[in-house]
Design a protein around this motif. Sequence first.
Motif, PDB file in Angstrom:
ATOM      1  N   TYR A  54      35.881  36.487  28.083  1.00  0.00           N
ATOM      2  CA  TYR A  54      34.619  35.849  27.609  1.00  0.00           C
ATOM      3  C   TYR A  54      33.276  36.771  28.461  1.00  0.00           C
ATOM      4  CZ  TYR A  54      35.903  32.512  24.593  1.00  0.00           C
ATOM      5  OH  TYR A  54      36.667  31.382  23.358  1.00  0.00           O
ATOM      6  N   ILE A  57      32.926  39.689  26.159  1.00  0.00           N
ATOM      7  CA  ILE A  57      32.203  39.437  24.718  1.00  0.00           C
ATOM      8  C   ILE A  57      30.913  38.829  24.768  1.00  0.00           C
ATOM      9  CG2 ILE A  57      32.551  37.677  22.926  1.00  0.00           C
ATOM     10  CD1 ILE A  57      35.610  37.835  23.300  1.00  0.00           C
ATOM     11  N   ASN A  60      28.504  41.888  25.553  1.00  0.00           N
ATOM     12  CA  ASN A  60      28.226  42.486  23.962  1.00  0.00           C
ATOM     13  C   ASN A  60      27.495  41.984  23.313  1.00  0.00           C
ATOM     14  OD1 ASN A  60      28.931  44.692  22.002  1.00  0.00           O
ATOM     15  ND2 ASN A  60      30.530  43.298  21.342  1.00  0.00           N
ATOM     16  N   THR A  84      32.626  31.524  19.008  1.00  0.00           N
ATOM     17  CA  THR A  84      33.339  31.867  20.166  1.00  0.00           C
ATOM     18  C   THR A  84      33.332  30.518  21.363  1.00  0.00           C
ATOM     19  OG1 THR A  84      31.509  32.694  21.504  1.00  0.00           O
ATOM     20  CG2 THR A  84      32.810  34.224  20.378  1.00  0.00           C
ATOM     21  N   LEU A 116      40.335  37.145  20.039  1.00  0.00           N
ATOM     22  CA  LEU A 116      39.057  37.064  20.350  1.00  0.00           C
ATOM     23  C   LEU A 116      38.522  38.921  20.656  1.00  0.00           C
ATOM     24  CD1 LEU A 116      38.782  34.421  22.900  1.00  0.00           C
ATOM     25  CD2 LEU A 116      37.499  34.781  20.973  1.00  0.00           C
ATOM     26  N   TYR A 119      37.465  39.518  17.111  1.00  0.00           N
ATOM     27  CA  TYR A 119      36.352  39.130  16.616  1.00  0.00           C
ATOM     28  C   TYR A 119      35.076  39.733  17.627  1.00  0.00           C
ATOM     29  CZ  TYR A 119      32.779  35.127  16.525  1.00  0.00           C
ATOM     30  OH  TYR A 119      31.700  34.622  15.874  1.00  0.00           O
ATOM     31  N   GLY A 120      35.285  40.022  18.932  1.00  0.00           N
ATOM     32  CA  GLY A 120      34.206  40.557  19.818  1.00  0.00           C
ATOM     33  C   GLY A 120      33.712  41.819  19.279  1.00  0.00           C
ATOM     34  N   ASN A 121      34.726  42.593  18.959  1.00  0.00           N
ATOM     35  CA  ASN A 121      34.527  44.205  18.423  1.00  0.00           C
ATOM     36  C   ASN A 121      33.664  44.166  17.027  1.00  0.00           C
ATOM     37  OD1 ASN A 121      35.687  46.290  20.174  1.00  0.00           O
ATOM     38  ND2 ASN A 121      36.988  44.679  20.612  1.00  0.00           N
ATOM     39  N   THR A 136      35.919  39.718  11.546  1.00  0.00           N
ATOM     40  CA  THR A 136      35.260  38.540  12.437  1.00  0.00           C
ATOM     41  C   THR A 136      35.509  37.336  11.969  1.00  0.00           C
ATOM     42  OG1 THR A 136      33.156  40.070  12.815  1.00  0.00           O
ATOM     43  CG2 THR A 136      32.986  37.695  13.239  1.00  0.00           C
TER      44      THR A 136
END
Length: 447
Positions: A54, A57, A60, A84, A116, A119-121, A136
């Motif tokens: 996290y 993430i 970012n 998130t 995650l 998702y984060g990318n 996403t």
Amino acid sequence: MTGITTESTEEPVTPRALFRQPLALQWLEDGKLVKRSESERQAGRFELFLDLLYVAILANFAENLAENVTGVALVKYILILAPTWHIWSDLRELMNSFYTDDMSQRIFILWIMALLVVYGNNATLVGENIHAMWATVGSYLVARISSMAIHLIYSFSSYHHRPQQRLWFSLSIVCLCIYMPLFFESVSIQSKIAVASVAIVFEECVWVFCYSPTSKRILRVKYSTAVDIPHEIDRFAAFFIIVLGEFVYAIVVGSPAAVGFNDRLLRAIWTLIIAFCLNWLYVHNDGAIKCLHPLRHSVYTAFPWIILHLPLSASLLAGGHVAAMSATFVELQRGDLWLLCGGLGAGMVFLYAIALLCKSQDEPGTLMLAKNARIILRLVTGVIIIFLPLSYNLDVTAIMSIIMALIVLCVIWENVTSLMRGAKFWEPWKNTKYPEDTVLQDSTDLS
């Protein structure tokens, strides 16, 4: 919660197994809190490992917002951050109620972390690429469905939370269906923003309803959900530390404030002091000697306390990133200054709201000032910080200095006014000599 007695149902230690039966660690039985064990819960090592992801993430998301501070970018930031938070909350609740630390839970944490990463990318690119949108939304839906499936499975292994778990599973599946229009290219981005906003709000409402006294009355349950409050407080504090990490990480990595003493180095130190004081205020609560935590007071303080952590984290994360950026750049754009002051100012306002939820049990006149007078400076400071960018003659160093001074003043004010009446600033030092030296001195005096 008040009026609840506690009893423990210790069970004999069973032989180790790779896959253990998940059993509720605490529950309410006819209004009485029952715990399976009285031993103090701490955050598991793999929960803390999850928090490491996290850190990246959230950094970012904050960096993406700071690159282009516009209203649209701010809306996107909120809409990609909230999911998130939901995923983190799912894992927090699962570990709070059914922590076994067996192979299945560790693999489950790894599975969620992998989702995650996807998702984060992709989340920062949802408005630019339909494939990023699919990745996403898809990774989020899979993560939430995975958590729901675990709760459904656990409802068969332990009866204590069963009705509420299954109610939450059913209603949450319906909420996730709201996200379906996000997969279609024919739907405009404005419509997708509206859809995501509605879905996020519905998910929050469903969670509050399923674990509220209202659902318990409707279901007429004898056994219902309860939380391990120390573990819950510990996990939220850990997430708050992650957010504050955005302040301190960027002021050192890459040596942005080198070389020697300069304005950027000064702003880096101010950023550190701001983060330190924000943590101080969070831990200080309302400064009462006998403070009843919102989670222990009632559901009417517990749910707002939990929900407020999302806007608190979102605002401080954005403001903290820009504060750290001030150590890299000579000057900041106007949009960055508004994000800096708006984020930190709003964070102070939310810290004020969280402190209001704490219930002081001190007798009137115990402390130097009453609760409202002690914490009011958080609200005043927050409002002043929010409107600082209106002073066009202030540069970034001056703004950072003012923010730092205001927050430090708030910390000093609360700590001084939280002292008991008649307290001294300096406590006298006693018993500083070795015991044997004291005995020898007494013998000499007697002779």
